[in-house]
Write a protein that holds these residues in place. Structure first.
Motif, PDB file in Angstrom:
ATOM      1  N   PHE A   1       0.689  -0.739   0.157  1.00  0.00           N
ATOM      2  CA  PHE A   1      -0.349   0.063   0.171  1.00  0.00           C
ATOM      3  C   PHE A   1       0.977   1.222  -0.176  1.00  0.00           C
ATOM      4  N   PRO A   2       0.160   2.371  -0.400  1.00  0.00           N
ATOM      5  CA  PRO A   2       1.323   3.214  -0.922  1.00  0.00           C
ATOM      6  C   PRO A   2       2.384   3.909   0.913  1.00  0.00           C
ATOM      7  N   PHE A   3       2.968   4.460   0.936  1.00  0.00           N
ATOM      8  CA  PHE A   3       4.200   4.261   1.984  1.00  0.00           C
ATOM      9  C   PHE A   3       4.139   3.179   2.764  1.00  0.00           C
ATOM     10  N   ALA A   4       4.289   2.013   2.342  1.00  0.00           N
ATOM     11  CA  ALA A   4       4.448   0.571   3.631  1.00  0.00           C
ATOM     12  C   ALA A   4       5.751   0.489   4.158  1.00  0.00           C
ATOM     13  N   ALA A   5       6.528   0.918   3.215  1.00  0.00           N
ATOM     14  CA  ALA A   5       8.259   0.587   3.734  1.00  0.00           C
ATOM     15  C   ALA A   5       8.168   1.513   4.508  1.00  0.00           C
ATOM     16  N   PRO A   6       7.773   2.781   4.436  1.00  0.00           N
ATOM     17  CA  PRO A   6       8.426   3.831   4.737  1.00  0.00           C
ATOM     18  C   PRO A   6       7.472   3.892   6.346  1.00  0.00           C
ATOM     19  N   THR A   7       6.524   3.358   6.642  1.00  0.00           N
ATOM     20  CA  THR A   7       5.617   3.481   7.713  1.00  0.00           C
ATOM     21  C   THR A   7       6.345   2.376   8.408  1.00  0.00           C
ATOM     22  N   GLY A   8       6.906   1.106   7.633  1.00  0.00           N
ATOM     23  CA  GLY A   8       7.125  -0.005   8.663  1.00  0.00           C
ATOM     24  C   GLY A   8       8.550   0.633   9.086  1.00  0.00           C
ATOM     25  N   GLY A   9       9.319   1.431   8.076  1.00  0.00           N
ATOM     26  CA  GLY A   9      10.443   2.112   9.145  1.00  0.00           C
ATOM     27  C   GLY A   9      10.896   2.531  10.330  1.00  0.00           C
ATOM     28  N   THR A  10       9.592   4.307  10.133  1.00  0.00           N
ATOM     29  CA  THR A  10       9.267   4.613  11.340  1.00  0.00           C
ATOM     30  C   THR A  10       8.704   4.030  12.224  1.00  0.00           C
ATOM     31  N   LEU A  11       8.384   2.559  12.366  1.00  0.00           N
ATOM     32  CA  LEU A  11       7.643   1.814  13.488  1.00  0.00           C
ATOM     33  C   LEU A  11       8.949   1.129  13.841  1.00  0.00           C
ATOM     34  N   LEU A  12      10.088   0.768  13.062  1.00  0.00           N
ATOM     35  CA  LEU A  12      11.036   0.331  13.772  1.00  0.00           C
ATOM     36  C   LEU A  12      11.991   1.130  14.309  1.00  0.00           C
ATOM     37  N   ILE A  13      12.034   2.505  13.858  1.00  0.00           N
ATOM     38  CA  ILE A  13      12.306   3.506  14.655  1.00  0.00           C
ATOM     39  C   ILE A  13      11.792   3.537  16.216  1.00  0.00           C
ATOM     40  N   ALA A  14      10.337   4.058  16.040  1.00  0.00           N
ATOM     41  CA  ALA A  14       9.135   4.409  17.458  1.00  0.00           C
ATOM     42  C   ALA A  14       9.462   2.844  18.167  1.00  0.00           C
ATOM     43  N   SER A  15       9.717   2.006  17.919  1.00  0.00           N
ATOM     44  CA  SER A  15       9.483   0.008  18.555  1.00  0.00           C
ATOM     45  C   SER A  15      11.049   0.095  18.933  1.00  0.00           C
ATOM     46  N   TRP A  16      12.298   1.143  18.743  1.00  0.00           N
ATOM     47  CA  TRP A  16      13.749   1.087  19.240  1.00  0.00           C
ATOM     48  C   TRP A  16      13.463   2.211  20.817  1.00  0.00           C
ATOM     49  N   VAL A  17      13.143   2.994  20.400  1.00  0.00           N
ATOM     50  CA  VAL A  17      12.479   4.219  21.037  1.00  0.00           C
ATOM     51  C   VAL A  17      12.277   4.176  22.675  1.00  0.00           C
ATOM     52  N   VAL A  18      10.581   2.974  22.184  1.00  0.00           N
ATOM     53  CA  VAL A  18       9.935   2.419  23.376  1.00  0.00           C
ATOM     54  C   VAL A  18      10.760   1.434  24.046  1.00  0.00           C
ATOM     55  N   LEU A  19      11.766   0.897  23.582  1.00  0.00           N
ATOM     56  CA  LEU A  19      12.535  -0.148  24.179  1.00  0.00           C
ATOM     57  C   LEU A  19      13.662   0.653  25.101  1.00  0.00           C
ATOM     58  N   VAL A  20      14.019   1.710  24.542  1.00  0.00           N
ATOM     59  CA  VAL A  20      14.903   2.657  25.482  1.00  0.00           C
ATOM     60  C   VAL A  20      13.782   3.425  26.773  1.00  0.00           C
ATOM     61  N   ILE A  21      12.921   3.626  26.143  1.00  0.00           N
ATOM     62  CA  ILE A  21      11.478   4.066  27.370  1.00  0.00           C
ATOM     63  C   ILE A  21      11.111   2.563  28.312  1.00  0.00           C
ATOM     64  N   ALA A  22      11.551   1.953  28.001  1.00  0.00           N
ATOM     65  CA  ALA A  22      11.372   0.047  28.612  1.00  0.00           C
ATOM     66  C   ALA A  22      11.916   0.254  29.823  1.00  0.00           C
TER      67      ALA A  22
END
Length: 125
Positions: free
Chosen positions: A97-118
């Motif tokens: 779907f449009p922007f699927a890869a950038p959405t996945g990449g952004t979510l990966l960055i966010a997941s790393w930040v969530v890990l830092v916060i956790a």
């Protein structure tokens, strides 16, 4: 006890991610013009390891349970989006779907930040 079942699911998903990453690397090595498959393979392999490490850190109480689970499931979903989009472009000729890869990449960055916060959160929940 519920967390144990979620950890098991995450380990299973990480196993599939790792297997898929190796398969994509093999296809890329044997198929011409497979430039999109190598980054897809890398994302799956790297983040399969990240899922396993996050589960281990969560079980040991180094990161909070909620944050660890959120980060690990984020890695799974985001890697699937990113790699799935690159694979769809390679094999089907169009994106998921449009922007699927950038959405996945952004979510990966966010997941790393969530890990830092956790990791900075109290050990409790």
């Amino acid at each position: 006890m519920r967390e144990f079942a979620l950890f098991r699911i995450l380990v299973i998903l990480a196993g599939f991610m790792g297997a898929d990453g190796v398969i994509l690397a093999a296809v890329a090595a044997h198929q011409s013009d497979a430039a999109r498959l190598l980054p897809a393979s890398s994302m799956l392999l790297f983040h399969a390891t990240a899922v396993l490490a996050t589960v281990a850190l969560t079980e040991r109480g180094i990161v909070s349970v909620k944050g660890g689970l959120a980060a690990a499931f984020g890695f799974v979903v985001a890697s699937a989006l990113f790699a799935g989009d690159l694979c769809a472009r390679h094999f089907a000729g169009h994106s998921l779907f449009p922007f699927a890869a950038p959405t996945g990449g952004t979510l990966l960055i966010a997941s790393w930040v969530v890990l830092v916060i956790a990791a900075t959160w109290p050990r409790g929940n």
